[in-house]
Scaffold this motif. Structure first.
Motif, PDB file in Angstrom:
ATOM      1  N   ALA A 142      33.696  26.672  27.520  1.00 36.74           N
ATOM      2  CA  ALA A 142      32.845  26.120  27.387  1.00 36.74           C
ATOM      3  C   ALA A 142      31.666  26.970  27.491  1.00 36.74           C
ATOM      4  O   ALA A 142      31.109  27.166  28.369  1.00 36.74           O
ATOM      5  CB  ALA A 142      32.240  24.359  26.305  1.00 36.74           C
ATOM      6  N   PRO A 143      30.199  27.056  26.487  1.00 34.55           N
ATOM      7  CA  PRO A 143      29.352  28.019  27.041  1.00 34.55           C
ATOM      8  C   PRO A 143      28.411  27.182  28.466  1.00 34.55           C
ATOM      9  O   PRO A 143      27.517  27.284  28.569  1.00 34.55           O
ATOM     10  CB  PRO A 143      28.000  27.752  26.365  1.00 34.55           C
ATOM     11  N   PHE A 144      28.797  25.692  29.183  1.00 34.61           N
ATOM     12  CA  PHE A 144      28.236  24.798  30.217  1.00 34.61           C
ATOM     13  C   PHE A 144      29.858  24.705  30.656  1.00 34.61           C
ATOM     14  O   PHE A 144      30.471  24.873  30.632  1.00 34.61           O
ATOM     15  CB  PHE A 144      27.831  23.329  28.811  1.00 34.61           C
ATOM     16  N   LYS A 145      28.050  24.059  32.072  1.00 27.85           N
ATOM     17  CA  LYS A 145      29.410  23.847  32.980  1.00 27.85           C
ATOM     18  C   LYS A 145      29.812  23.032  33.022  1.00 27.85           C
ATOM     19  O   LYS A 145      31.685  22.909  33.597  1.00 27.85           O
ATOM     20  CB  LYS A 145      28.956  23.999  34.312  1.00 27.85           C
ATOM     21  N   ALA A 146      29.994  21.388  32.409  1.00 25.97           N
ATOM     22  CA  ALA A 146      30.079  20.416  32.325  1.00 25.97           C
ATOM     23  C   ALA A 146      30.007  19.766  31.146  1.00 25.97           C
ATOM     24  O   ALA A 146      28.616  19.480  30.759  1.00 25.97           O
ATOM     25  CB  ALA A 146      30.121  19.898  33.620  1.00 25.97           C
ATOM     26  N   ILE A 147      30.066  18.484  31.334  1.00 28.55           N
ATOM     27  CA  ILE A 147      29.077  17.581  30.246  1.00 28.55           C
ATOM     28  C   ILE A 147      29.439  16.116  30.570  1.00 28.55           C
ATOM     29  O   ILE A 147      30.647  15.851  31.242  1.00 28.55           O
ATOM     30  CB  ILE A 147      30.158  17.303  28.446  1.00 28.55           C
TER      31      ILE A 147
END
Length: 327
Positions: A238-243
């Protein structure tokens, strides 16, 4: 048809159907290409010209992200193996529904759900078992008589009625002709991903405090967020490291040192968070030259270390947003 054309067609269909769309995810690797929202419906859409290009790891991450966001993950493509995807037919790849643009159009614009699913051996339809049984009994027809008329066993008819076993298209057509009722069960493209436990929970990192040096800096930061009371799901594509999620909020969470890539990712995270109605935060391991990028708040690790719980983190995020709006 190229993948680029396919993406534009999908965006056009979803836009016409009233969805708000995020920017396209243009950072590789990517578990989904676009996020979309219409009311309570959230879609994570992966675009593949050949749906067989979906791998298990990507599918798993899509399902976990969709579950955390309360949405659905789908794949939209054009072909499988050496043949084009058929209209009004859904295909399964690693427990994710795959379909073509026409089926997407029919579902969201024409309100016509697909009835047929592809499986090894051919195309199948789910039968409304209770309706079949009720109609058969009302017409005083025995299992044996119906089985003889269709050319299957009594046990097969019983499975249609009691277990909801799928049937071939030919069988469903025969049943509907015999009883004069529609027995095919519509397929819900927006079926819930269900409650799944992520493959790697950051809470487990807290148990490894005896060996903090074994964790990477990014993992240590995610562990800090977990200790604030968040359920943290690390991502790989994903474009982020975590949710990160607690009872009241969901945060798209980036982690990195400050650089030009951070700004690019923060822009994309802002677009996705706007569509999914989540918070967007980038934790900077070191010094940050800016405080926010659009809807994404940048927080230095030393600032994060001073925060004691999830509510304080949310307050910090809102204060920084208000400061940005006033400036």
């Amino acid at each position: 048809m190229t993948k680029e054309v396919l993406i534009h067609q999908i965006i056009d269909v979803l836009s016409r159907a009233g969805f708000a769309l995020s920017d396209r995810c243009n950072i590789r690797p990517r578990s989904f290409d676009v996020a979309a929202r219409k009311g309570e419906i959230i879609l994570l859409c992966k675009v593949l010209f050949n749906i067989d290009g979906l791998n298990e790891e990507t599918a798993r991450e899509m399902k976990y992200l969709a579950e955390y966001l309360g949405g659905s993950a789908i794949v939209v493509g054009a072909k499988t193996r050496d043949q084009m995807l058929e209209d009004s037919v859904v295909y399964m790849r690693y427990d994710i529904l795959a379909l073509n643009v026409q089926t997407l159009h029919d579902y969201f614009i024409e309100n016509v759900p697909p009835l047929v699913s592809a499986a090894p051996g051919g195309l199948y339809v789910s039968i409304e078992g209770d309706l079949l049984k009720k109609t058969r009994i009302n017409q005083s027809m025995s299992l044996g008589t119906l089985a003889t008329m269709i050319g299957v066993s009594r046990r097969t008819i019983s499975k249609y009625e009691e277990e909801g076993m799928d049937a071939s298209i030919d069988v469903v057509i025969q049943l509907e002709d015999i009883f004069g009722v529609e027995l095919a069960k519509p397929i819900n493209i927006l079926k819930s991903c269900g409650s799944r436990k992520p493959r790697k929970k950051v809470e487990s990192m807290a148990k490894d405090q005896e060996k903090p040096s074994s964790l990477l800096p990014e993992d240590l930061i995610l562990n800090t967020i977990s200790m604030l009371g968040y359920d943290v799901l690390p991502t790989a594509q994903a474009p982020f490291k975590a949710i990160s999620r607690d009872k009241s909020s969901v945060i798209l969470t980036g982690v990195s040192e400050f650089n030009t890539t951070v700004i690019k990712r923060a822009h994309l995270m802002s677009s996705i968070s706007y569509v999914t109605e989540t918070q967007s935060v980038f934790i900077i391991n070191g010094h940050s030259k800016i405080k926010s990028v659009e809807n994404t708040v940048l927080i230095e690790k030393k600032e994060l270390d001073r925060i004691s719980d999830s509510q304080e983190l949310l307050d910090f995020i809102e204060e920084r947003k208000e400061t940005r709006e006033k400036s």
